[in-house]
Scaffold this active site. Structure first.
Site, PDB file in Angstrom:
ATOM      1  N   ALA A  64       0.543  -0.636  -0.143  1.00  0.00           N
ATOM      2  CA  ALA A  64       0.231  -0.124  -0.260  1.00  0.00           C
ATOM      3  C   ALA A  64       0.982   0.794  -0.121  1.00  0.00           C
ATOM      4  O   ALA A  64       2.180   1.850   0.459  1.00  0.00           O
ATOM      5  CB  ALA A  64      -0.717   0.073   1.027  1.00  0.00           C
ATOM      6  N   GLY A 109       1.202  -4.637   1.113  1.00  0.00           N
ATOM      7  CA  GLY A 109      -0.095  -4.843   0.355  1.00  0.00           C
ATOM      8  C   GLY A 109      -0.370  -6.047  -1.263  1.00  0.00           C
ATOM      9  O   GLY A 109      -1.065  -6.780  -1.150  1.00  0.00           O
ATOM     10  N   GLU A 112      -0.487  -9.887  -0.023  1.00  0.00           N
ATOM     11  CA  GLU A 112      -1.420  -9.542   0.247  1.00  0.00           C
ATOM     12  C   GLU A 112      -2.570  -9.786  -0.897  1.00  0.00           C
ATOM     13  O   GLU A 112      -3.471 -10.191  -0.951  1.00  0.00           O
ATOM     14  CB  GLU A 112      -2.102  -8.537   1.188  1.00  0.00           C
ATOM     15  N   GLU A 132       4.759  -4.446   7.219  1.00  0.00           N
ATOM     16  CA  GLU A 132       3.730  -3.269   7.900  1.00  0.00           C
ATOM     17  C   GLU A 132       4.608  -3.403   9.838  1.00  0.00           C
ATOM     18  O   GLU A 132       4.692  -2.006  10.266  1.00  0.00           O
ATOM     19  CB  GLU A 132       3.192  -3.881   8.321  1.00  0.00           C
TER      20      GLU A 132
END
Ligand code: COA
Length: 258
Positions: A64, A109, A112, A132
């Protein structure tokens, strides 16, 4: 679309995330474009198998977009997580097989996104991680849920708690990817795999995906009921007549995908 390119060729749709200056990191616009693209592909009969990859030779998706993080309030952070989860759940819910071709960094992300795809193939230079915790936050686009379901809690927590990167061969050994190919061959090999999938009955594949994902996390009894229902539904298709008839006539089936 600025950051998401789609090419459809002979039944195979290739979706390329192209924001190379930021290693294909996912900002709001990339997520919006990914969502629009998967909604289109869902309805497009020309697309029967979908490949997701990143542009360039360095990164699949580096996560992200971290530049958005500092200004997020806790409530905005929750909405940010829910938004990414919704787009990735849309991808996972595709009844057309979705294959990740992981061509470099698959971090946060990016990892993911690969987890939301049905199959994952990696280039030798791919690196997987959920970094993260290094930023003082947690995975928020499904990583705390999909990663342990795929590789088991032990391997998942190893990545989620350390934030370290796993190379492609380690990702293979923990079941995070299906196979590893030399980088120069990745797309060609993934297209070959997509071609094999494309030759099978797509109705049967759709019911397989439905049964597998609807059954995940349910009791064995509930999952078997879901399977039996899907088995019934697939017997309403023309393809199942063709599949059995072709076998008995010793010829290759010609599926009509209905
Ligand atoms: N969000 C926003 N920008 C990102 C990004 C991310 N997740 N990942 C990389 N970028 C940007 C960098 O800020 C840099 O932009 P700039 O050139 O404008 O400064 C550009 O992409 C290139 O990245 P850079 O860090 O210079 O490349 P590198 O080869 O030295 O390092 C990584 C590559 C992937 C190790 C490093 O970029 C990184 O750690 N990225 C963050 C990964 C992450 O934590 N993802 C999870 C987010 S929740």
């Amino acid at each position: 679309m600025d950051f998401v390119k789609v090419e459809i060729n002979a039944g195979i749709a290739r979706v390329t995330i192209d924001r190379q200056s930021k290693l294909n990191a996912l900002n709001g616009q990339v997520l919006d474009e990914l969502e629009a693209c998967f909604l289109d592909l869902k309805e497009n009969p020309e697309a029967r198998v979908i490949i997701v990859t990143g542009a360039g030779d360095k990164s699949f998706v580096a996560g992200a977009d971290i530049s958005q993080f500092p200004s997020l309030s806790p409530a905005e952070a929750q909405a940010f997580s829910v938004r990414g989860q919704a787009v990735f759940s849309l991808i996972e819910a595709s009844l057309k097989p979705v294959i990740a071709a992981v061509n470099g960094f698959a971090l946060g992300g990016g990892c993911e996104l690969a987890l939301a795809c049905h199959l994952r193939y990696a280039a030798e230079n791919a690196l997987f991680g959920q970094p993260e915790v290094k930023l003082g936050v947690i995975a928020g686009y499904g990583g705390t849920q999909r990663l342990p379901r795929l590789v088991g809690t032990g391997h998942a927590l190893d990545l989620l708690l350390s934030g370290r990167m796993a190379k492609a061969d380690e990702a293979l050994s923990m079941g995070l990817v299906n196979a590893v190919f030399p980088q120069a061959e990745l797309l060609e090999k993934v297209h070959e795999i997509a071609g094999v999938i494309l030759a099978q009955g797509s109705q049967a594949q759709a019911y397989t995906l439905k049964a597998v994902y609807e059954g995940a996390g349910k009791s064995m009894a509930a999952g078997l009921e879901i399977e039996a229902t899907a088995f019934r539904e697939v017997f309403k298709t023309e393809d199942r007549i063709e599949g059995a008839t072709a076998f008995l006539e010793r010829r290759a089936p010609e599926f009509k995908n209905r």
